[in-house]
Design a protein around this motif. Sequence first.
Motif, PDB file in Angstrom:
ATOM      1  N   SER A 196      60.159 112.409  44.114  1.00 40.06           N
ATOM      2  CA  SER A 196      60.488 111.077  43.875  1.00 40.06           C
ATOM      3  C   SER A 196      61.301 110.976  42.279  1.00 40.06           C
ATOM      4  N   ASP A 197      60.636 111.555  41.535  1.00 36.88           N
ATOM      5  CA  ASP A 197      61.013 111.630  39.970  1.00 36.88           C
ATOM      6  C   ASP A 197      62.525 111.861  39.774  1.00 36.88           C
ATOM      7  N   ASP A 198      62.720 112.859  40.834  1.00 29.49           N
ATOM      8  CA  ASP A 198      64.192 113.423  40.788  1.00 29.49           C
ATOM      9  C   ASP A 198      65.310 112.433  41.481  1.00 29.49           C
ATOM     10  N   CYS A 199      64.880 111.354  41.989  1.00 29.25           N
ATOM     11  CA  CYS A 199      65.720 110.644  43.042  1.00 29.25           C
ATOM     12  C   CYS A 199      66.244 109.617  42.306  1.00 29.25           C
ATOM     13  N   MET A 200      67.512 109.001  42.462  1.00 32.45           N
ATOM     14  CA  MET A 200      68.106 108.018  42.288  1.00 32.45           C
ATOM     15  C   MET A 200      68.151 106.688  43.123  1.00 32.45           C
ATOM     16  N   LEU A 201      68.531 105.580  42.996  1.00 29.12           N
ATOM     17  CA  LEU A 201      68.556 104.723  43.990  1.00 29.12           C
ATOM     18  C   LEU A 201      69.471 104.991  45.109  1.00 29.12           C
ATOM     19  N   ARG A 202      70.669 105.765  44.615  1.00 30.16           N
ATOM     20  CA  ARG A 202      71.506 106.061  45.872  1.00 30.16           C
ATOM     21  C   ARG A 202      70.959 107.082  46.858  1.00 30.16           C
ATOM     22  N   ASP A 203      70.214 107.864  46.395  1.00 33.04           N
ATOM     23  CA  ASP A 203      69.177 108.942  47.284  1.00 33.04           C
ATOM     24  C   ASP A 203      68.373 108.026  48.338  1.00 33.04           C
ATOM     25  N   TRP A 204      67.748 106.957  48.035  1.00 33.77           N
ATOM     26  CA  TRP A 204      66.898 106.247  48.829  1.00 33.77           C
ATOM     27  C   TRP A 204      67.993 105.301  49.660  1.00 33.77           C
ATOM     28  N   LYS A 205      68.801 104.849  49.069  1.00 31.61           N
ATOM     29  CA  LYS A 205      70.035 104.378  50.140  1.00 31.61           C
ATOM     30  C   LYS A 205      70.399 104.998  51.115  1.00 31.61           C
ATOM     31  N   ASN A 206      70.736 106.381  50.752  1.00 29.87           N
ATOM     32  CA  ASN A 206      71.288 107.383  51.711  1.00 29.87           C
ATOM     33  C   ASN A 206      70.282 107.673  52.748  1.00 29.87           C
ATOM     34  N   ASP A 207      69.011 107.680  52.482  1.00 33.86           N
ATOM     35  CA  ASP A 207      67.746 107.761  53.400  1.00 33.86           C
ATOM     36  C   ASP A 207      67.861 106.754  54.367  1.00 33.86           C
ATOM     37  N   VAL A 208      68.089 105.363  53.930  1.00 36.70           N
ATOM     38  CA  VAL A 208      68.100 104.298  54.698  1.00 36.70           C
ATOM     39  C   VAL A 208      69.389 104.498  55.741  1.00 36.70           C
ATOM     40  N   LEU A 209      70.425 105.150  55.219  1.00 39.02           N
ATOM     41  CA  LEU A 209      71.765 105.263  56.387  1.00 39.02           C
ATOM     42  C   LEU A 209      71.569 106.346  57.218  1.00 39.02           C
ATOM     43  N   THR A 210      70.630 107.378  56.555  1.00 43.70           N
ATOM     44  CA  THR A 210      70.663 108.514  57.392  1.00 43.70           C
ATOM     45  C   THR A 210      69.616 108.167  58.548  1.00 43.70           C
ATOM     46  N   VAL A 211      68.722 107.309  58.362  1.00 43.52           N
ATOM     47  CA  VAL A 211      67.725 106.972  59.475  1.00 43.52           C
ATOM     48  C   VAL A 211      68.505 106.025  60.313  1.00 43.52           C
ATOM     49  N   LEU A 212      69.178 105.066  59.896  1.00 44.95           N
ATOM     50  CA  LEU A 212      69.851 104.289  60.702  1.00 44.95           C
ATOM     51  C   LEU A 212      70.942 105.246  61.860  1.00 44.95           C
ATOM     52  N   ASP A 213      71.654 106.162  60.992  1.00 45.82           N
ATOM     53  CA  ASP A 213      72.551 106.983  61.901  1.00 45.82           C
ATOM     54  C   ASP A 213      71.769 107.967  62.907  1.00 45.82           C
ATOM     55  N   ASN A 214      70.707 108.250  62.601  1.00 49.33           N
ATOM     56  CA  ASN A 214      70.143 109.433  63.296  1.00 49.33           C
ATOM     57  C   ASN A 214      68.921 108.918  64.251  1.00 49.33           C
ATOM     58  N   LEU A 215      68.332 107.947  63.627  1.00 50.16           N
ATOM     59  CA  LEU A 215      67.053 107.686  64.573  1.00 50.16           C
ATOM     60  C   LEU A 215      67.056 106.224  65.328  1.00 50.16           C
ATOM     61  N   THR A 216      68.159 105.622  65.146  1.00 53.72           N
ATOM     62  CA  THR A 216      68.292 104.328  65.835  1.00 53.72           C
ATOM     63  C   THR A 216      69.427 104.204  66.754  1.00 53.72           C
ATOM     64  N   THR A 217      69.520 103.477  67.723  1.00 53.96           N
ATOM     65  CA  THR A 217      70.758 103.086  68.440  1.00 53.96           C
ATOM     66  C   THR A 217      70.761 101.632  68.839  1.00 53.96           C
ATOM     67  N   GLY A 218      72.105 101.245  68.755  1.00 52.19           N
ATOM     68  CA  GLY A 218      72.247  99.614  69.137  1.00 52.19           C
ATOM     69  C   GLY A 218      71.901  99.112  67.700  1.00 52.19           C
ATOM     70  N   PRO A 219      71.970  97.743  67.918  1.00 53.99           N
ATOM     71  CA  PRO A 219      71.933  96.822  66.750  1.00 53.99           C
ATOM     72  C   PRO A 219      70.452  96.995  66.365  1.00 53.99           C
ATOM     73  N   GLN A 220      70.250  96.739  64.825  1.00 54.04           N
ATOM     74  CA  GLN A 220      68.864  96.684  64.292  1.00 54.04           C
ATOM     75  C   GLN A 220      68.568  95.808  63.425  1.00 54.04           C
ATOM     76  N   ILE A 221      67.456  95.160  63.199  1.00 54.76           N
ATOM     77  CA  ILE A 221      66.936  94.335  62.017  1.00 54.76           C
ATOM     78  C   ILE A 221      66.127  95.092  61.030  1.00 54.76           C
ATOM     79  N   LEU A 222      66.713  95.133  60.063  1.00 52.70           N
ATOM     80  CA  LEU A 222      65.937  95.665  58.768  1.00 52.70           C
ATOM     81  C   LEU A 222      64.967  94.760  58.150  1.00 52.70           C
TER      82      LEU A 222
END
Length: 256
Positions: free
Chosen positions: A71-97
């Motif tokens: 985590s010490d090597d991460c920037m906020l963009r890395d965690w934002k990209n984690d969220v987008l990766t999860v949305l793109d790969n682990l969900t289908t259809g509309p989502q509530i965040l």
Amino acid sequence: MSAAQYLMRLSLPRLAYHRISAQSPGVVYLSGFKSSMNGEKALALEDFCRSAGYSFVRFDYTGCGSSEGNSDDCMLRDWKNDVLTVLDNLTTGPQILVGSSMGGWLMLLASLARPERVAGMVGVATAADGFVSAFKQLPSELRLEAAKTGEYKMPSKYSASGFYMVKYNFIKEAEEHCVLQSSIDISCPVRLIHGMKDEVVPWQNSIKVAERLTSDDVDVILRRTGDHRMSQSDDIKLLITVVSDLLHKLTQKDLK
């Protein structure tokens, strides 16, 4: 509790997650800074979604909880990209965040990046621009010292040491993701819950977010006795009620 699954990513650390596959709209939980997917709010939402028949995902950001990386090597963009990766790969259809603290900031960034996937949002102690705002409020000598040493001690009663060591580069990179200087172009329904005894992110921050959202469907719910974590039983009951109401609203909208 079942063992976590892992999302494989090319040349990037694997992300640990738990998922319920059911009807959409689904719910994706975004935890706070230095938190994991095993917190009380995440588990309560998982139980609710399982019983109500909705899909659900909770996961750990890179370097946090059971996910790989540092985590010490991460920037906020890395965690934002984690969220987008999860949305793109682990969900289908509309989502509530559903985002807690820093997760509330990330849910805004994710919705701006994937407006077609995000049908609604529920923020808990939404820390939009949080690291940057806190840093700017430091005395000038402390800001100069952080720039010189490359890090600063961010006070936190949730850390065993009483502070989190935050890199100066992390703060500077986070400035690129600030959203409160202008309108936030998000049109989906948004619910913002905040405790008025929050000593980490002032409740006024949720008011600022609400004022800047372009959506016409925004509610701010203040709990006079609520602290930052909002993990007391009544706090969690409120969260479940708000999420349930939003799911019902979106489901009824789809039926029309």
